[in-house]
Design an enzyme around this catalytic site. Structure first.
Site, mmCIF file in Angstrom:
data_model
loop_
_atom_site.group_PDB
_atom_site.id
_atom_site.type_symbol
_atom_site.label_atom_id
_atom_site.label_comp_id
_atom_site.label_asym_id
_atom_site.label_seq_id
_atom_site.Cartn_x
_atom_site.Cartn_y
_atom_site.Cartn_z
ATOM 1 N N GLU A 144 40.258 -13.582 -106.304
ATOM 2 C CA GLU A 144 41.248 -13.973 -107.299
ATOM 3 C C GLU A 144 41.012 -15.464 -107.493
ATOM 4 O O GLU A 144 41.421 -16.275 -106.647
ATOM 5 C CB GLU A 144 42.670 -13.702 -106.817
ATOM 6 C CG GLU A 144 43.707 -14.060 -107.869
ATOM 7 C CD GLU A 144 45.137 -13.897 -107.375
ATOM 8 O OE1 GLU A 144 46.009 -13.549 -108.189
ATOM 9 O OE2 GLU A 144 45.388 -14.131 -106.176
ATOM 10 N N ASP A 186 43.187 -12.846 -102.122
ATOM 11 C CA ASP A 186 44.324 -13.402 -102.841
ATOM 12 C C ASP A 186 44.213 -14.924 -102.885
ATOM 13 O O ASP A 186 43.932 -15.573 -101.869
ATOM 14 C CB ASP A 186 45.614 -12.982 -102.128
ATOM 15 C CG ASP A 186 46.849 -13.548 -102.771
ATOM 16 O OD1 ASP A 186 47.159 -13.157 -103.909
ATOM 17 O OD2 ASP A 186 47.504 -14.398 -102.134
#
Length: 727
Positions: free
Chosen positions: A379, A343
């Site tokens: 990401e 993330d």
């Protein structure tokens, strides 16, 4: 209680079959107490007197799995200098393998007085906080081994543990929403049906529900609020939280592996649940705030925030980096997971403010003999300056391709000037990944993910409808590249419903037939809706759970059929970029591995790409020109295909390629339903592609007649032989 010196390594609580070694790093500590707690939270404090290189440690021969514990750290409390030690706070072990309970939000969890933030709060947090737990590390893996499936063979299914399973009628009620449910035969059967080879679980590291959300009757549903980087989230366990969550998680992985499904974890190392200077003191803040968090250089009471959550993990500090690497290695070696999706991965590369692909974190991953061998998915953005880094991660990494998402959405909603970039995205985004030696599989392709509209909502809403989140619809992305096709939200208009159903199929087919690694967001293949909510982070409710009682069965079957095409034909999952480029071919030259065709069947010219109004194109894929080798070193040969994309709001007449491309063409997919699949199309023949639809044609090969093994055939043979003898 009997106490031995123990060892400074490994960090955390380590049970060896007889007792438990405890080790905690803290350079800020002047004194550390290990606190053992009974079921009623009666506390026994043990002074840790052994210290090696700022690691405080002891071995307790009587401590067994299931023991609850925490730490109290004595030291300077000077927030302006980044020092936040407070022995009144019972702290979670950063290396805890299991965590018990949940936070009971109370002012005692905070190190300051609410009415005077400059005044310390010395109230004891022990009655209100979560507790670390000693676990039994032993488990019967039954010979489980990593699957090590190549990226080219991978189809990822992004899923939420609870959202995927909570209403499934075939799963026992007591197991729904748990790790056990993820490995239930009904879920495995579904994953097999749609061709998913890996399940990417949204955060399962122990996370915290924010106080402000709980006060509004909401929850931190997505889980991007980690407090324990080694501990499986306890509320996803059906059997308890004193180590049972670890055993249940391992059982889930073992069963999924047995079914041929890899497990990828969505991990959040960029920040923690302790928030900014006004957040609670739960673990890292009280243990060694300056080590674990990036602080504002000229005023260390404040935190650098590249994540939008209040703090950022300090990837400049060796011990913070060690924790990240130890955590990753633990989940691979002890929990047997197959990869990670990071993330806001750009934040992990901010060693000296800017995003740096040569940062220490990437070097550590590259050199680690364990972590470097699993799937690593970034990401590739954060909220800091220069944070959007799609295409800029190191060669070992793959990336969520945000440009694929945006371009494919724009193309299918009919935006002008998207044709050339659309062609690049569906062929693997060579412009992003080829320059540094990466291959098409570096691109994790997706149209939707947990963050944003579901696929059904993408074609049903022009605007977000996040009122249930309690923020006056101000949260969530406002530029969604969506189109409702004539009505906002639910409608009974059959024409609108038809184009929405067609568009969902267009998106799914485009995704599964593009070069790169497809990622399906859970429920998109079932027609899942969030009623226009594009920010379901706080919705642990029917808004975000899959409604298994009302699924779009035909859409599911369509997805399964397209996934089967991808699986059976390696031309859709190439490991190398196409050699062919948008250019004219000389007459008589060999067919390239790819050709882009106009509706009249001729090759696209440079001028065709530059027009801002092109909304339809055909792509010829030469199955004879794959130029790849299989595992045995044999050249891969496949059928040839023509993939036709028509994003116009009207039908378009296309012409099939010439005889040199194929002797004929079979209709494999037609989302518009206008073509007859029973008869092959002749070369250079016209066919009509419906408005906003996709067509896939496969080179036709006449089937060889099956051998006749009937009695009559034998009689004919014998009769023929007798006639020859007579003659």
């Amino acid at each position: 209680m009997e106490t031995w010196p123990g060892s400074a390594y490994p960090l955390g609580a380590t049970y060896d079959g007889n007792g438990t070694n405890f080790a905690l790093f803290s350079e800020a500590a002047e004194r550390v107490e290990l606190c053992l707690l009974d079921e009623d939270r009666t506390e026994t404090r043990i002074q840790l007197t052994e210290v090696d290189a700022f690691v405080w440690h002891a071995y307790l021969p009587g401590v067994q799995p299931g023991q609850r514990y925490g730490f109290r750290v004595h030291g300077a409390h000077d927030p302006a200098e980044g020092l936040r030690a407070s022995p009144s706070k019972l702290l979670l072990d950063p290396y805890a393998k299991a965590i018990s309970g949940s936070l009971d939000w109370n002012p005692a969890l905070f190190s300051y007085q609410f009415d005077d933030p400059k005044k310390a709060n010395e109230n004891d947090s022990a009655p209100y906080t979560m507790l670390s737990v000693v676990i039994n590390p032993f488990f019967d893996w039954a010979g489980d081994r990593p699957l090590k499936r190549t990226y080219a063979e991978t189809v990822i299914y992004e899923a939420h543990v609870k959202g995927l399973t909570y209403t499934h009628p075939d799963i026992p009620e007591e197991d729904r929403g748990t790790y056990r449910a993820i490995a239930h035969p009904a879920i495995i059967e579904h994953l097999h049906k749609i061709g998913a080879t890996a399940i990417e679980l949204m955060p399962v590291h122990q996370f915290v529900n924010d106080d402000v959300l709980e006060q509004r009757g909401l929850a931190n549903y997505w889980g991007y609020n980690t407090i324990g980087f080694f501990a499986p989230h306890n509320r996803y366990a059906s059997g308890g939280d004193l180590g049972q969550q670890v055993q249940e998680f391992k059982g889930m992985v073992r069963d999924l592996h047995a079914a041929g499904i890899e497990v990828i974890l969505d991990v959040v190392y960029n920040h923690t649940a302790e928030g900014n200077h006004l957040g609670p003191t739960l673990s890292f803040k009280g243990i060694d705030n300056r080590t674990y968090y990036a602080l504002v250089e000229d005023d260390k009471q404040y935190y650098m925030d590249y994540t939008g959550t209040g703090n950022s993990f300090n990837v400049r500090q060796p011990h913070a980096l060690q924790l990240i690497m130890d955590s990753l290695r633990y989940w691979v070696t002890e929990m047997h997971v197959d990869g990670f999706r990071f993330d806001l991965a750009s934040a992990l590369a901010r060693e000296f403010y800017d995003v740096d692909r040569l940062s220490t974190f990437f070097e550590l991953v590259q050199q680690d003999p364990v972590v470097s061998q699993v799937k690593l998915i970034a990401e590739p953005w954060d909220v800091g300056p220069g944070g959007y880094q799609v295409g800029n991660f190191p060669p070992q990494w793959t990336e969520w391709n945000g440009k694929y998402r945006d371009t494919v959405r724009d193309f299918w909603r009919g935006e002008p000037s998207t044709l050339a970039e659309f062609a690049s995205r569906v062929t693997g985004s060579a412009d992003l990944y080829e320059h540094d030696g990466r291959r098409p599989v570096a691109s994790i392709n997706f149209v939707t993910a947990h963050d944003g509209f579901t696929l059904r909502d993408l074609v049903s809403y022009n605007e977000k409808h996040n009122d249930a989140n309690g923020e006056d619809n101000n949260d969530g992305e406002s530029h969604n590249r969506s189109y409702n096709h004539g009505a906002e939200g639910p409608t009974d208009d059959p024409a609108i419903l038809a184009v929405r159903a067609r568009q969902q199929r267009n998106f799914l087919a485009t995704l599964l037939l593009s070069q790169g690694v497809p990622m399906i967001s859970h429920g998109d293949e079932l027609g899942r809706t969030q009623r226009g909510n594009n920010n379901g982070y706080a919705q642990d409710s029917e808004i975000t759970w899959i409604d298994w009682a009302h699924i779009d069965g035909p859409l599911l079957e369509f997805t399964a059929d397209v996934a089967e095409v991808r699986k059976n034909h390696p031309i859709f999952r190439r490991s190398r970029f196409f050699d062919g480029r948008p250019a004219l071919r000389e007459e008589g030259a060999p067919l390239p591995d790819i050709e882009w065709l106009r509706p009249d069947g001729t090759v696209m010219s440079p001028d065709d790409w530059e027009t801002g109004f092109g909304r339809s194109v055909a792509m010829f894929l030469n199955g004879q020109g794959i130029r790849e080798l299989d595992a045995r070193g044999q050249r891969v040969v496949d059928s040839s295909f023509v993939l036709v994309f028509n994003a116009h709001d009207g039908e378009v007449v296309f012409t099939t390629p010439s005889e040199e491309h194929a002797p004929g063409w079979d209709v494999v997919i037609d989302t518009g339903g206008a073509l007859d699949r029973r008869a092959p199309l002749e070369p250079k023949s016209e066919f009509t592609v419906a408005a906003r639809s996709l067509v896939l044609l496969c080179s036709h090969v006449d089937e060889e007649p099956e051998p006749d093994n009937s009695v009559e055939a034998s009689v004919a043979v014998m009769t023929g032989s007798a006639s020859e003898e007579t003659a």
